[in-house]
Write an enzyme that holds these catalytic residues in place. Structure first.
Site, mmCIF file in Angstrom:
data_model
loop_
_atom_site.group_PDB
_atom_site.id
_atom_site.type_symbol
_atom_site.label_atom_id
_atom_site.label_comp_id
_atom_site.label_asym_id
_atom_site.label_seq_id
_atom_site.Cartn_x
_atom_site.Cartn_y
_atom_site.Cartn_z
ATOM 1 N N TYR A 49 37.209 -26.065 17.010
ATOM 2 C CA TYR A 49 36.037 -25.371 16.508
ATOM 3 C C TYR A 49 34.861 -26.344 15.963
ATOM 4 O O TYR A 49 35.197 -27.426 15.470
ATOM 5 C CB TYR A 49 36.147 -24.147 15.571
ATOM 6 N N SER A 149 32.957 -6.425 23.773
ATOM 7 C CA SER A 149 33.475 -7.307 22.412
ATOM 8 C C SER A 149 32.938 -6.852 20.963
ATOM 9 O O SER A 149 32.014 -5.799 21.047
ATOM 10 C CB SER A 149 32.742 -8.811 22.573
ATOM 11 N N VAL A 151 30.591 -8.200 19.119
ATOM 12 C CA VAL A 151 29.306 -8.458 18.967
ATOM 13 C C VAL A 151 28.398 -7.378 19.948
ATOM 14 O O VAL A 151 27.369 -6.681 19.590
ATOM 15 C CB VAL A 151 28.811 -9.853 19.544
ATOM 16 N N ARG A 171 33.895 -6.569 32.385
ATOM 17 C CA ARG A 171 34.883 -6.846 33.618
ATOM 18 C C ARG A 171 35.384 -5.470 34.130
ATOM 19 O O ARG A 171 35.895 -4.526 33.332
ATOM 20 C CB ARG A 171 35.958 -7.841 33.144
ATOM 21 N N ASP A 172 35.750 -5.458 35.337
ATOM 22 C CA ASP A 172 36.297 -4.453 36.072
ATOM 23 C C ASP A 172 38.017 -4.585 35.401
ATOM 24 O O ASP A 172 38.508 -5.268 35.304
ATOM 25 C CB ASP A 172 36.610 -4.565 37.681
ATOM 26 N N GLY A 241 28.614 -17.527 23.217
ATOM 27 C CA GLY A 241 29.752 -17.625 23.606
ATOM 28 C C GLY A 241 30.194 -17.821 24.681
ATOM 29 O O GLY A 241 29.259 -17.954 25.577
#
Length: 278
Positions: A49, A149, A151, A171-172, A241
């Protein structure tokens, strides 16, 4: 939960019993009530990080605790108050801790404990990105990927409360109908898959709402490129992100003919750049 070296969490994080430090005049004794696990927490343990805690370190950047005792010089907090970290690196994966007063922020006790525990990163990121990059008014629209998510869900709720329409990319997956239902219940206006971004049916969405001037990117790769195609000329895409671990790819035509703007956002840096009162 302590780690003395960087590495994969199962290999380096250890459960230890430690003495609670003596309470100083400006310190606050806190009993932790709840603390989540975020990707950033894992990245800090891995040593990848952007900011790292001095070793040995206690894991966890987020959480909520109850004040048990305060030092003689503490004025803003009292026993019974709920507090959250004022910045990253507090080390919230513990049952109790003693922290300087300035490292804590008081929050209301009448909100759900899990909301309080996840208040300091994701909702703040969502709010600042909606407020800082484009001047949005009721009726305007925003497009975002990773909409399920932390956020993403906060963006949906804040936008709904502000009268801003959201186009939410996910996403599927086998349980897609249930996910769509959940996001719509939060206030999402449209939920589409990454594959749907490329289809002509996307034009139907823009018959009822304007094309977005703001795109929020947490993924990278193809998802970003396809999302960008629906942005208004002179619109802004904010990257906060990179879950796909792929670069942001932008067609040259998007720069030349539509003058799109690429920006980045990191809540930790925002805190560094702004006074505590803000």
């Amino acid at each position: 939960l302590v780690y003395e070296r960087h590495g994969e969490p199962p290999a380096v994080v250890l459960l230890k019993d430690l003495e609670v430090p003596k309470l100083g005049d400006s310190d606050v004794h806190v009993k932790m009530l709840a603390a989540p696990i975020n990707p950033a927490d894992v990245n800090m343990i891995q040593g990848t990080y952007a900011i790292l805690s001095p070793l040995p370190a206690v894991g966890g950047n987020e959480g909520v605790g109850e004040v048990l005792e305060v030092g003689s010089r503490v004025t803003a907090l009292k026993p019974g108050d709920w507090v959250i970290p004022a910045d990253a690196g507090l080390g919230t994966w513990r049952t109790r801790g003693v922290f300087p007063e300035e490292m804590l922020l008081k929050v209301p006790r009448d909100i759900p404990v899990l909301c309080a525990a996840t208040l300091s990163v994701n909702p703040c990121t969502a709010f600042r990105m909606l407020a800082d990059f484009e001047t949005l008014a009721p009726g305007d629209s925003v497009i975002q990927n990773a909409a399920n998510s932390g956020v993403g869900q906060a963006v949906i709720q804040i936008a709904k409360a502000s009268g801003i329409k959201t186009i939410n990319v996910v996403r599927d997956r086998p349980d897609l109908p249930q996910l769509v239902e959940r996001l719509m219940a939060l206030g999402a206006d449209h939920v589409v898959t990454e594959e749907m971004l490329r289809k002509p049916e996307m034009k139907d969405i823009f018959k009822s709402i304007p094309k977005p001037r703001l795109a929020l990117n947490c993924v990278g790769g193809k998802s970003t490129t396809e999302m960008l195609r629906h942005l208004q000329p002179k619109g802004t895409m904010v990257t906060y992100g990179g879950m796909a671990k792929q670069p942001v790819m932008v067609p040259v035509s998007a720069f030349i003919f539509r003058d799109v703007r690429l920006r980045g956002f990191w809540m930790t840096q925002w805190r560094k750049d702004h006074a505590r009162g803000e």
